[in-house]
Motif scaffolding. Structure first.
Motif, PDB file in Angstrom:
ATOM      1  N   PHE A 116     -37.458  35.282  -8.364  1.00  0.00           N
ATOM      2  CA  PHE A 116     -38.447  36.342  -8.186  1.00  0.00           C
ATOM      3  C   PHE A 116     -37.785  37.703  -8.320  1.00  0.00           C
ATOM      4  CE2 PHE A 116     -37.534  38.195  -4.001  1.00  0.00           C
ATOM      5  CZ  PHE A 116     -36.769  37.223  -3.375  1.00  0.00           C
ATOM      6  N   ASP A 117     -38.614  38.707  -8.568  1.00  0.00           N
ATOM      7  CA  ASP A 117     -38.191  40.109  -8.598  1.00  0.00           C
ATOM      8  C   ASP A 117     -38.973  40.865  -7.536  1.00  0.00           C
ATOM      9  OD1 ASP A 117     -37.915  39.659 -12.035  1.00  0.00           O
ATOM     10  OD2 ASP A 117     -36.250  40.431 -10.817  1.00  0.00           O
ATOM     11  N   PHE A 118     -38.546  42.072  -7.235  1.00  0.00           N
ATOM     12  CA  PHE A 118     -39.256  42.843  -6.226  1.00  0.00           C
ATOM     13  C   PHE A 118     -39.244  44.327  -6.572  1.00  0.00           C
ATOM     14  CE2 PHE A 118     -35.713  44.939  -4.082  1.00  0.00           C
ATOM     15  CZ  PHE A 118     -34.637  44.131  -4.393  1.00  0.00           C
ATOM     16  N   GLU A 119     -40.244  45.032  -6.056  1.00  0.00           N
ATOM     17  CA  GLU A 119     -40.320  46.490  -6.186  1.00  0.00           C
ATOM     18  C   GLU A 119     -40.764  47.056  -4.848  1.00  0.00           C
ATOM     19  OE1 GLU A 119     -38.901  47.084  -9.881  1.00  0.00           O
ATOM     20  OE2 GLU A 119     -39.664  48.747  -8.672  1.00  0.00           O
ATOM     21  N   PRO A 147     -32.998  47.752 -20.627  1.00  0.00           N
ATOM     22  CA  PRO A 147     -32.565  48.318 -19.346  1.00  0.00           C
ATOM     23  C   PRO A 147     -33.758  48.771 -18.520  1.00  0.00           C
ATOM     24  CG  PRO A 147     -31.990  49.765 -21.183  1.00  0.00           C
ATOM     25  CD  PRO A 147     -32.476  48.497 -21.783  1.00  0.00           C
ATOM     26  N   MET A 148     -33.694  48.546 -17.269  1.00  0.00           N
ATOM     27  CA  MET A 148     -34.724  48.805 -16.269  1.00  0.00           C
ATOM     28  C   MET A 148     -35.859  47.799 -16.336  1.00  0.00           C
ATOM     29  SD  MET A 148     -35.619  52.731 -15.238  1.00  0.00           S
ATOM     30  CE  MET A 148     -37.212  52.611 -14.442  1.00  0.00           C
ATOM     31  N   ALA A 174     -35.631  44.825 -17.524  1.00  0.00           N
ATOM     32  CA  ALA A 174     -35.081  43.506 -17.210  1.00  0.00           C
ATOM     33  C   ALA A 174     -35.104  43.227 -15.715  1.00  0.00           C
ATOM     34  CB  ALA A 174     -33.650  43.406 -17.732  1.00  0.00           C
ATOM     35  N   ASP A 175     -35.032  44.288 -14.894  1.00  0.00           N
ATOM     36  CA  ASP A 175     -34.996  44.118 -13.441  1.00  0.00           C
ATOM     37  C   ASP A 175     -36.300  44.487 -12.769  1.00  0.00           C
ATOM     38  OD1 ASP A 175     -31.800  45.370 -13.916  1.00  0.00           O
ATOM     39  OD2 ASP A 175     -32.155  43.386 -13.052  1.00  0.00           O
ATOM     40  N   ARG A 234     -42.681  43.560 -14.833  1.00  0.00           N
ATOM     41  CA  ARG A 234     -42.443  43.342 -16.261  1.00  0.00           C
ATOM     42  C   ARG A 234     -43.534  42.487 -16.914  1.00  0.00           C
ATOM     43  NH1 ARG A 234     -37.997  41.263 -15.379  1.00  0.00           N
ATOM     44  NH2 ARG A 234     -38.559  39.065 -15.565  1.00  0.00           N
ATOM     45  N   GLY A 247     -36.684  53.420 -25.493  1.00  0.00           N
ATOM     46  CA  GLY A 247     -37.074  54.530 -24.624  1.00  0.00           C
ATOM     47  C   GLY A 247     -36.294  54.529 -23.325  1.00  0.00           C
ATOM     48  N   PHE A 248     -36.013  55.731 -22.849  1.00  0.00           N
ATOM     49  CA  PHE A 248     -35.359  55.915 -21.561  1.00  0.00           C
ATOM     50  C   PHE A 248     -36.460  55.915 -20.513  1.00  0.00           C
ATOM     51  CE2 PHE A 248     -32.287  56.884 -18.576  1.00  0.00           C
ATOM     52  CZ  PHE A 248     -32.444  58.111 -17.961  1.00  0.00           C
ATOM     53  N   LYS A 249     -36.580  54.793 -19.799  1.00  0.00           N
ATOM     54  CA  LYS A 249     -37.763  54.550 -18.975  1.00  0.00           C
ATOM     55  C   LYS A 249     -37.980  55.544 -17.840  1.00  0.00           C
ATOM     56  CE  LYS A 249     -39.442  51.068 -21.266  1.00  0.00           C
ATOM     57  NZ  LYS A 249     -38.387  50.680 -22.183  1.00  0.00           N
ATOM     58  N   PRO A 250     -36.921  56.107 -17.221  1.00  0.00           N
ATOM     59  CA  PRO A 250     -37.199  57.072 -16.143  1.00  0.00           C
ATOM     60  C   PRO A 250     -38.070  58.248 -16.581  1.00  0.00           C
ATOM     61  CG  PRO A 250     -34.934  56.363 -16.016  1.00  0.00           C
ATOM     62  CD  PRO A 250     -35.491  55.774 -17.280  1.00  0.00           C
ATOM     63  N   VAL A 251     -38.085  58.570 -17.890  1.00  0.00           N
ATOM     64  CA  VAL A 251     -38.905  59.694 -18.339  1.00  0.00           C
ATOM     65  C   VAL A 251     -40.060  59.231 -19.220  1.00  0.00           C
ATOM     66  CG1 VAL A 251     -36.982  61.305 -18.204  1.00  0.00           C
ATOM     67  CG2 VAL A 251     -37.477  60.199 -20.376  1.00  0.00           C
ATOM     68  N   TYR A 283     -28.896  54.472 -13.821  1.00  0.00           N
ATOM     69  CA  TYR A 283     -29.803  54.523 -14.980  1.00  0.00           C
ATOM     70  C   TYR A 283     -31.241  54.766 -14.520  1.00  0.00           C
ATOM     71  CZ  TYR A 283     -32.057  53.183 -19.363  1.00  0.00           C
ATOM     72  OH  TYR A 283     -32.802  53.171 -20.518  1.00  0.00           O
ATOM     73  N   SER A 284     -31.639  54.046 -13.465  1.00  0.00           N
ATOM     74  CA  SER A 284     -33.031  54.147 -13.017  1.00  0.00           C
ATOM     75  C   SER A 284     -33.355  55.521 -12.449  1.00  0.00           C
ATOM     76  CB  SER A 284     -33.339  53.063 -11.990  1.00  0.00           C
ATOM     77  OG  SER A 284     -32.758  53.373 -10.738  1.00  0.00           O
ATOM     78  N   GLY A 297     -31.751  58.253 -13.728  1.00  0.00           N
ATOM     79  CA  GLY A 297     -31.075  59.108 -14.689  1.00  0.00           C
ATOM     80  C   GLY A 297     -31.793  60.397 -15.026  1.00  0.00           C
ATOM     81  N   ASP A 298     -33.067  60.499 -14.698  1.00  0.00           N
ATOM     82  CA  ASP A 298     -33.768  61.750 -14.931  1.00  0.00           C
ATOM     83  C   ASP A 298     -33.542  62.729 -13.785  1.00  0.00           C
ATOM     84  OD1 ASP A 298     -37.047  61.025 -13.601  1.00  0.00           O
ATOM     85  OD2 ASP A 298     -35.166  59.985 -13.264  1.00  0.00           O
ATOM     86  N   TYR A 349     -30.270  46.671  -6.267  1.00  0.00           N
ATOM     87  CA  TYR A 349     -29.801  46.010  -7.488  1.00  0.00           C
ATOM     88  C   TYR A 349     -28.811  44.903  -7.152  1.00  0.00           C
ATOM     89  CZ  TYR A 349     -32.248  48.870 -10.871  1.00  0.00           C
ATOM     90  OH  TYR A 349     -33.242  49.446 -11.634  1.00  0.00           O
ATOM     91  N   ARG A 375     -30.886  42.002  -6.170  1.00  0.00           N
ATOM     92  CA  ARG A 375     -31.477  41.362  -7.365  1.00  0.00           C
ATOM     93  C   ARG A 375     -30.455  40.456  -8.047  1.00  0.00           C
ATOM     94  NH1 ARG A 375     -33.818  46.712  -7.937  1.00  0.00           N
ATOM     95  NH2 ARG A 375     -36.050  46.573  -7.499  1.00  0.00           N
ATOM     96  N   ILE A 423     -30.180  37.282  -5.976  1.00  0.00           N
ATOM     97  CA  ILE A 423     -31.348  36.413  -6.181  1.00  0.00           C
ATOM     98  C   ILE A 423     -31.238  35.721  -7.530  1.00  0.00           C
ATOM     99  CG2 ILE A 423     -33.851  36.355  -6.523  1.00  0.00           C
ATOM    100  CD1 ILE A 423     -33.956  38.824  -4.602  1.00  0.00           C
ATOM    101  N   ARG A 424     -30.872  36.493  -8.554  1.00  0.00           N
ATOM    102  CA  ARG A 424     -30.770  35.949  -9.907  1.00  0.00           C
ATOM    103  C   ARG A 424     -29.714  34.842  -9.956  1.00  0.00           C
ATOM    104  NH1 ARG A 424     -31.551  40.784 -13.399  1.00  0.00           N
ATOM    105  NH2 ARG A 424     -33.584  40.416 -12.514  1.00  0.00           N
TER     106      ARG A 424
END
Lengths: 481, 105
Positions: free
Chosen positions: A19-22, A416-417, A419-420, A424, A443-447, B31-32, B34-35, B73, B76, B79-80
């Motif tokens: 599983f993943d989490f946010e 990147p980003m 994947a975690d 998703r 794309g650079f996802k933070p922006v 990275y997450s 990075g802005d 991270y 994660r 877990i992975r």
């Protein structure tokens, strides 16, 4: 699935499943299993899940039902989870089912945000010919998809109505041997809807998609035409189509502009007034005149999110009062969150729906991965041209090096980003959008406003689903329709 | 290794992590964000420098946010790692099912 838990234990031993989490701003945590089942936990519950080897009975029951954990020697999950994953990805090999024909770039409107980069009504050099239309149909019918949806766009496609006649009749002729489920849609501003168009559309069961930006003062400001009567023509056209073709033969889409942000509930009320039961609260796309006129930069993602949430809550309240209306952005996400279906919306797919799910045949015979890819070419960038209907078969178009790179870069589990990210499976990739806005397919996802939209909307929907019984029932219906 | 956070002159923070935290964990968190943050590494130490890309001061809440991300991270990754075999089993069974379904179609 029934979960059998020993009732005589205070704490239930368990092991993790993938599983993943946010984490959310209010301290709660979304956990999502590998098949897409999710659960919303408090901070304490999440700590229990991640730091203990045995958890409370009720938490164990919730998490096992979502395949987040495995209890004792329960084996059914080894069959059920793969089945759910297979359901979600079973359409990948279907081939493109949506085929968009741009029959002309001419248009008699002059909308400031036009993504098409329209031409004036006199330039017939921007019309598709019968030769190109037939070659395009022959490519479209090479798709293995059992369903072919032919969507006819422009400019204003009714300016080239004779070609629409040709496309429909030729498609039906080709389908005599292909036996596909064939559907036709015309995307039109309805200003040129006349007896001939209506009669032909009724004969061939053609659907219409039109633009309705909101109440007349907003719509006519956004969608300028000589006479300033675009809204009136839409209203009359919608009424006529419903009366002469059927109540479900016309749908509408809106585009959000800076002006729209002040009209959040009024836009929805206008859709209700005109008898629509669906509305798609879309952001402005970064293509065509919307960029040249700087319309795209005139508001930021946060402005649009506030607009969207206000609009969504207004839609929910209308449903509470008894008027059934669905918000389509929410329903696309909810279908992914609440069912095992992936949906086939091109802009919310991974790998990309561009090319794999849809193709665009331009008036000049060039083929593009998506409408947005074609719009980018009108802005001077041919990155997403696949080829030509005269030179390439479908298999050639979908196996070029440049397109395979797009597909590869659009695979979210590798990005990147993404994947975690726990969200998703509910999201997509949209390499065309990221290339347009950042000159990078990933794309650079933070922006990325695309990423921010999913990360804002999905948690909001899941919280409302968890906290409000009415929303739960409503969202379940939206997800399954 | 003891964790220490130092905020120097409000311009940058020095953040260190125990050995169990991998470079990958820190880079993914960087990275997450990075802005917002510029994250740099001091060679031959376990120190990471946190600066704001807009040049503004690094607040204790910024450091806490970054640290939480790094530990998330790391979680994660854990877990992975512990569920890798189940994930492989599920995915291979799923795509085998899809393949068989396509062959029968």
């Amino acid at each position: 699935m029934k979960i059998h838990l020993p009732l005589d234990q205070d704490k239930i031993p368990f092991t993790w499943l993938p599983f993943d989490f946010e984490r959310l701003e209010n301290g709660s945590v979304i956990v999502v299993g590998v098949a897409g089942d999710w659960e919303l936990l408090s901070g304490d519950e999440f700590e229990e899940l991640t730091e203990e080897s045995a958890i409370s009975y009720h938490l164990a029951k919730r998490l096992a039902a979502r395949h987040i954990i495995r209890i004792s020697d329960e084996d059914a999950v080894n069959e059920l989870v793969p089945l759910k994953i297979a359901t979600r990805f079973r359409d990948l090999s279907d081939g493109p089912g949506l085929h968009i024909f741009v029959v002309t770039l001419r248009c008699e409107h002059s909308c400031g945000y036009c993504q098409v980069s329209r031409k004036s009504t006199s330039g017939s050099v921007f019309d598709m010919s019968e030769e190109i239309a037939l070659a395009s149909l022959q490519v479209a019918f090479q798709s293995p998809s059992k369903t072919l949806k032919i969507e006819i766009q422009g400019g204003e496609p009714l300016l080239n109505f004779s070609l629409i006649r040709f496309i429909v009749t030729e498609a039906k002729r080709l389908n005599e041997n292909a036996h596909k489920d064939l559907q036709f849609v015309i995307a039109s501003n309805l200003a040129l809807l006349d007896d001939e168009v209506v009669a032909f559309s009724r004969e061939h069961q053609i659907f219409f998609s039109t633009s309705l930006d909101g109440p007349p003062e907003l719509h006519n400001r956004n969608r300028h035409r000589p006479g300033l009567n675009s809204w009136e023509l839409v209203k009359d056209g919608v009424k006529r189509i419903r009366e002469e073709l059927g109540p479900n033969f016309v749908s509408a889409l809106m585009t959000t502009t800076v002006e729209s942000l002040r009209f959040d509930t009024q836009i929805i009320d206008e859709y209700v007034r005109q008898g629509f039961h669906e509305i798609f609260l879309r952001p402005m796309s970064p293509y065509g005149f919307a960029v040249r006129g700087k319309g795209y930069d005139s508001y930021d993602g946060a402005d649009w999110m506030h607009f969207y949430i206000r609009g969504l809550e207004h839609v929910i309240s209308l449903n509470r009062k008894g008027y059934e209306i669905k918000e389509l952005m929410a329903s696309l996400y909810l279908q992914k969150c609440l069912t095992n279906e992936n949906g086939r919306y091109v802009d919310l797919s991974t790998p990309t729906g561009a090319g794999l799910g849809a193709l665009v045949y331009n008036y000049d015979g060039k083929v593009y991965v998506s409408d947005e890819g074609r719009m980018l070419k009108e802005m001077g960038d041919d990155r997403f041209v696949l080829g030509s209907v005269f030179e390439h078969r479908l298999v050639d178009l979908l196996t070029t090096e440049s397109f395979l790179e797009v597909v590869e870069e659009s695979f979210a589990p590798s990005n990147p980003m993404c994947a975690d990210c726990a969200l998703r499976l509910y999201c997509g990739s949209d390499p065309v959008f990221h290339y347009t806005t950042q000159r990078d397919l990933v794309g650079f996802k933070p922006v990325s406003s695309f990423c921010q939209r999913t990360r804002s909307i999905v948690p909001y929907l899941l919280r409302r689903y968890s906290e409000d019984d009415f929303c739960r029932d409503l969202f379940d219906r939206w997800a399954s329709q | 290794m003891q964790e220490e956070d130092e905020v120097e002159a409000l311009e940058r923070a020095i953040v260190s992590f125990p050995d169990e935290i991998s470079t990958d964990d820190v880079l993914k968190a960087a990275y997450s964000l990075g802005d917002v943050f510029d994250v740099r590494y001091e060679r031959n130490t376990s120190n990471w420098f946190l600066l704001k890309v807009d040049g503004s001061a690094v607040e204790p809440s910024d450091v806490a946010d970054f640290r939480r991300r790094v530990y998330d991270y790391h979680l994660r990754s854990k877990i992975r790692s512990e569920t890798a075999s189940e994930k492989l089993l599920f995915l291979s069974a799923a795509f085998d099912r899809i393949l068989k379904s396509n062959e029968n179609a």
